[in-house]
Design a protein around this motif. Sequence first.
Motif, PDB file in Angstrom:
ATOM      1  N   THR A 286       2.297  19.320  -6.976  1.00 23.96           N
ATOM      2  CA  THR A 286       3.469  19.323  -7.851  1.00 23.96           C
ATOM      3  C   THR A 286       4.339  20.524  -7.565  1.00 23.96           C
ATOM      4  OG1 THR A 286       2.121  18.315  -9.540  1.00 23.96           O
ATOM      5  CG2 THR A 286       4.228  19.246 -10.234  1.00 23.96           C
ATOM      6  N   ARG A 287       5.637  20.281  -7.459  1.00 27.20           N
ATOM      7  CA  ARG A 287       6.591  21.373  -7.197  1.00 27.20           C
ATOM      8  C   ARG A 287       6.685  22.272  -8.399  1.00 27.20           C
ATOM      9  NH1 ARG A 287      10.476  22.058  -3.471  1.00 27.20           N
ATOM     10  NH2 ARG A 287      12.142  23.520  -3.991  1.00 27.20           N
ATOM     11  N   GLN A 288       6.582  23.583  -8.157  1.00 27.19           N
ATOM     12  CA  GLN A 288       6.614  24.532  -9.258  1.00 27.19           C
ATOM     13  C   GLN A 288       7.783  25.479  -9.064  1.00 27.19           C
ATOM     14  OE1 GLN A 288       2.967  26.447 -10.020  1.00 27.19           O
ATOM     15  NE2 GLN A 288       1.716  24.657  -9.671  1.00 27.19           N
ATOM     16  N   ARG A 289       8.618  25.501 -10.058  1.00 32.26           N
ATOM     17  CA  ARG A 289       9.735  26.458 -10.061  1.00 32.26           C
ATOM     18  C   ARG A 289       9.406  27.528 -11.088  1.00 32.26           C
ATOM     19  NH1 ARG A 289      14.227  24.809  -7.425  1.00 32.26           N
ATOM     20  NH2 ARG A 289      14.340  22.628  -6.768  1.00 32.26           N
ATOM     21  N   LEU A 290       9.171  28.715 -10.622  1.00 34.28           N
ATOM     22  CA  LEU A 290       8.718  29.776 -11.512  1.00 34.28           C
ATOM     23  C   LEU A 290       9.890  30.679 -11.844  1.00 34.28           C
ATOM     24  CD1 LEU A 290       5.401  30.562  -9.686  1.00 34.28           C
ATOM     25  CD2 LEU A 290       5.853  28.975 -11.531  1.00 34.28           C
ATOM     26  N   ALA A 291       9.934  31.105 -13.084  1.00 38.47           N
ATOM     27  CA  ALA A 291      11.097  31.820 -13.533  1.00 38.47           C
ATOM     28  C   ALA A 291      10.860  33.296 -13.720  1.00 38.47           C
ATOM     29  CB  ALA A 291      11.589  31.201 -14.843  1.00 38.47           C
ATOM     30  N   ALA A 292       9.666  33.800 -13.797  1.00 39.07           N
ATOM     31  CA  ALA A 292       9.510  35.190 -14.124  1.00 39.07           C
ATOM     32  C   ALA A 292       8.181  35.713 -13.675  1.00 39.07           C
ATOM     33  CB  ALA A 292       9.664  35.406 -15.634  1.00 39.07           C
ATOM     34  N   GLY A 293       8.238  37.032 -13.330  1.00 36.22           N
ATOM     35  CA  GLY A 293       7.010  37.773 -13.188  1.00 36.22           C
ATOM     36  C   GLY A 293       6.310  37.609 -11.856  1.00 36.22           C
ATOM     37  N   ILE A 294       5.667  38.685 -11.423  1.00 41.01           N
ATOM     38  CA  ILE A 294       4.892  38.640 -10.202  1.00 41.01           C
ATOM     39  C   ILE A 294       3.694  37.735 -10.358  1.00 41.01           C
ATOM     40  CG2 ILE A 294       3.544  40.039  -8.591  1.00 41.01           C
ATOM     41  CD1 ILE A 294       6.576  40.441  -8.488  1.00 41.01           C
ATOM     42  N   CYS A 295       3.107  37.658 -11.578  1.00 38.88           N
ATOM     43  CA  CYS A 295       1.970  36.759 -11.819  1.00 38.88           C
ATOM     44  C   CYS A 295       2.363  35.317 -11.569  1.00 38.88           C
ATOM     45  CB  CYS A 295       1.446  36.921 -13.251  1.00 38.88           C
ATOM     46  SG  CYS A 295       0.659  38.520 -13.534  1.00 38.88           S
TER      47      CYS A 295
ATOM     48  N   LEU B 235      15.753  38.994 -13.839  1.00 42.45           N
ATOM     49  CA  LEU B 235      14.792  39.311 -14.883  1.00 42.45           C
ATOM     50  C   LEU B 235      14.161  40.688 -14.671  1.00 42.45           C
ATOM     51  CD1 LEU B 235      13.048  35.824 -15.266  1.00 42.45           C
ATOM     52  CD2 LEU B 235      14.478  36.962 -16.961  1.00 42.45           C
ATOM     53  N   VAL B 236      13.849  40.994 -13.403  1.00 43.64           N
ATOM     54  CA  VAL B 236      13.283  42.322 -13.115  1.00 43.64           C
ATOM     55  C   VAL B 236      14.285  43.414 -13.470  1.00 43.64           C
ATOM     56  CG1 VAL B 236      12.511  43.846 -11.259  1.00 43.64           C
ATOM     57  CG2 VAL B 236      11.716  41.476 -11.333  1.00 43.64           C
ATOM     58  N   LEU B 237      15.569  43.213 -13.080  1.00 47.44           N
ATOM     59  CA  LEU B 237      16.599  44.209 -13.393  1.00 47.44           C
ATOM     60  C   LEU B 237      16.787  44.338 -14.897  1.00 47.44           C
ATOM     61  CD1 LEU B 237      18.785  46.129 -12.398  1.00 47.44           C
ATOM     62  CD2 LEU B 237      20.363  44.179 -12.310  1.00 47.44           C
ATOM     63  N   THR B 238      16.793  43.201 -15.607  1.00 46.31           N
ATOM     64  CA  THR B 238      16.946  43.233 -17.064  1.00 46.31           C
ATOM     65  C   THR B 238      15.798  44.002 -17.713  1.00 46.31           C
ATOM     66  OG1 THR B 238      18.092  41.104 -17.031  1.00 46.31           O
ATOM     67  CG2 THR B 238      17.138  41.803 -19.127  1.00 46.31           C
ATOM     68  N   GLY B 239      14.566  43.748 -17.213  1.00 44.76           N
ATOM     69  CA  GLY B 239      13.421  44.464 -17.762  1.00 44.76           C
ATOM     70  C   GLY B 239      13.509  45.956 -17.517  1.00 44.76           C
ATOM     71  N   PHE B 240      14.005  46.329 -16.328  1.00 47.66           N
ATOM     72  CA  PHE B 240      14.135  47.751 -16.000  1.00 47.66           C
ATOM     73  C   PHE B 240      15.149  48.427 -16.912  1.00 47.66           C
ATOM     74  CE2 PHE B 240      16.300  51.082 -13.493  1.00 47.66           C
ATOM     75  CZ  PHE B 240      15.223  51.944 -13.299  1.00 47.66           C
ATOM     76  N   VAL B 241      16.319  47.774 -17.078  1.00 47.14           N
ATOM     77  CA  VAL B 241      17.364  48.348 -17.945  1.00 47.14           C
ATOM     78  C   VAL B 241      16.872  48.422 -19.388  1.00 47.14           C
ATOM     79  CG1 VAL B 241      19.679  47.975 -18.865  1.00 47.14           C
ATOM     80  CG2 VAL B 241      19.230  47.591 -16.432  1.00 47.14           C
ATOM     81  N   ALA B 242      16.180  47.354 -19.855  1.00 47.23           N
ATOM     82  CA  ALA B 242      15.668  47.360 -21.226  1.00 47.23           C
ATOM     83  C   ALA B 242      14.671  48.496 -21.432  1.00 47.23           C
ATOM     84  CB  ALA B 242      15.022  46.010 -21.539  1.00 47.23           C
ATOM     85  N   GLY B 243      13.834  48.748 -20.409  1.00 48.96           N
ATOM     86  CA  GLY B 243      12.873  49.854 -20.511  1.00 48.96           C
ATOM     87  C   GLY B 243      13.557  51.195 -20.633  1.00 48.96           C
ATOM     88  N   LEU B 244      14.635  51.401 -19.826  1.00 51.94           N
ATOM     89  CA  LEU B 244      15.377  52.658 -19.908  1.00 51.94           C
ATOM     90  C   LEU B 244      16.013  52.840 -21.282  1.00 51.94           C
ATOM     91  CD1 LEU B 244      17.170  52.789 -16.418  1.00 51.94           C
ATOM     92  CD2 LEU B 244      15.247  54.176 -17.205  1.00 51.94           C
ATOM     93  N   LEU B 245      16.625  51.754 -21.808  1.00 50.02           N
ATOM     94  CA  LEU B 245      17.262  51.848 -23.118  1.00 50.02           C
ATOM     95  C   LEU B 245      16.245  52.139 -24.209  1.00 50.02           C
ATOM     96  CD1 LEU B 245      19.827  48.899 -22.923  1.00 50.02           C
ATOM     97  CD2 LEU B 245      20.322  51.359 -22.938  1.00 50.02           C
ATOM     98  N   TRP B 246      15.085  51.446 -24.134  1.00 50.97           N
ATOM     99  CA  TRP B 246      14.061  51.675 -25.152  1.00 50.97           C
ATOM    100  C   TRP B 246      13.541  53.114 -25.093  1.00 50.97           C
ATOM    101  CZ3 TRP B 246      12.512  49.583 -29.440  1.00 50.97           C
ATOM    102  CH2 TRP B 246      11.282  49.956 -29.982  1.00 50.97           C
ATOM    103  N   GLY B 247      13.370  53.635 -23.865  1.00 55.49           N
ATOM    104  CA  GLY B 247      12.912  55.020 -23.734  1.00 55.49           C
ATOM    105  C   GLY B 247      13.935  56.005 -24.295  1.00 55.49           C
ATOM    106  N   TRP B 248      15.225  55.754 -24.004  1.00 59.06           N
ATOM    107  CA  TRP B 248      16.275  56.654 -24.502  1.00 59.06           C
ATOM    108  C   TRP B 248      16.342  56.617 -26.024  1.00 59.06           C
ATOM    109  CZ3 TRP B 248      20.827  55.803 -27.198  1.00 59.06           C
ATOM    110  CH2 TRP B 248      21.688  56.899 -27.281  1.00 59.06           C
TER     111      TRP B 248
END
Length: 421
Positions: A3-12, A396-409
């Motif tokens: 079955t064809r799998q289209r994955l949307a997020a994460g290295i896992c 998604l990776v970029l969004t997670g990175f920016v969200a992490g910076l904002l949360w830390g600030w």
Amino acid sequence: MITRQRLAAGICALLATLTAGVAFPAGAVADETDSTASPKVELVLDVSGSMRAKDIDGESRMAAAKQAFNEVLDATPEEVQLGIRTLGANYPGNDRKTGCKDTAQLYPVGTLNRTEAKTAVATLTPTGWTPIGPALLKAADDLNGGDGTRRIVLISDGEDTCQPLDPCEVAREIAAKGIGLTIDTLGLVPDTKTRDQLSCIAEATGGTYTSVQHKEELSDRVGQLVDRAADPVVTPVATEGATQCSSAPTLKSGLYTDREEFGKQRFYRVDVDPGQELRASVSVGADREVNPDYGVLLRAVTVHGREIVRGEGTGNGRTDVVSTGLRYPKAESDDDNAPAETVCLQVTNSFSAASGVKTTPGLPLELTVDVVDAPSKASDVASFGLGRGWWLLGALVLTGFVAGLLWGWLSRWRLAVWRTN
């Protein structure tokens, strides 16, 4: 299958894609579908004495079956050729030999006359034995001939009483003939032994088992199975692989069935032109008791035995089928007359039979082959099946990175405010 799998997020998720294998389009062998042959269905009804029991919504099992049959006959698609066979309907005596021959065709498989079929069903009265095995053999003969879908729907409330003709072995013999006949089973208020036997019959032919406790469930399920027979399907083509590539059959795009001995290998040949991609998948079914921890290996190799690509699948005894697949793109050539490459598909299994289990015939094998135009860009092949999903993954990776910076600030700012106050 695969079955064809289209994955949307994460290295896992990416790792899951790499493990799952390759994409295989559902319409790859649609040209093999026989759309002109009429589908055939035979309803096989248990009319043994136990069908008198009144435990389905306050009515007898026989009454529930008759009501279900009437509703199904009203709703049967016009293109379906339907027949009805009974078991245990005619002999009320105690002679086992005679009772185990008690199966008859109540309504012949063909164009349905709803009034005649309903009239025939209305005459049934719970009577005798439960010769499931003999009834399945006769039903297979009733459906013999033609290339359309063939389906047996067995409705029973008890075990076969005509051993040693094991109905599960009968179903396996039917499957081994490679005639594409599916047996679905329904158990009316079944006990454990009945459920196990009916499940085994269904699994042997790729069918389904359903436990029924209410009238509505019975009507709905039988109706679904009859309707399913009318759906367009691909009929597998029986083939026989070889023990070495040099003598293997050459396959075109399509769906194929074969039998493979325990712990052995089968070879098949496929011609791939420059600029084409070979996509293949294989499923091997455990149609009898096997030892746990087994696997299936599908390799694409050259005629000289060099491995090109492989796919592997493993099982632990909890599943009935193990599948795997692979993709092999053949690079384009500047020479318009460049010859096709012969690719050998090698299917190997590591199943072993449990103690006392027969090893013949071999395990049922289903092989899907598709040769299509290769992707226009080499990067498409190397994208691990994600295609444009890489853009989403990057976002998604970029969004997670920016969200992490904002949360830390924000956390540092709140801490600073708290210390100030």
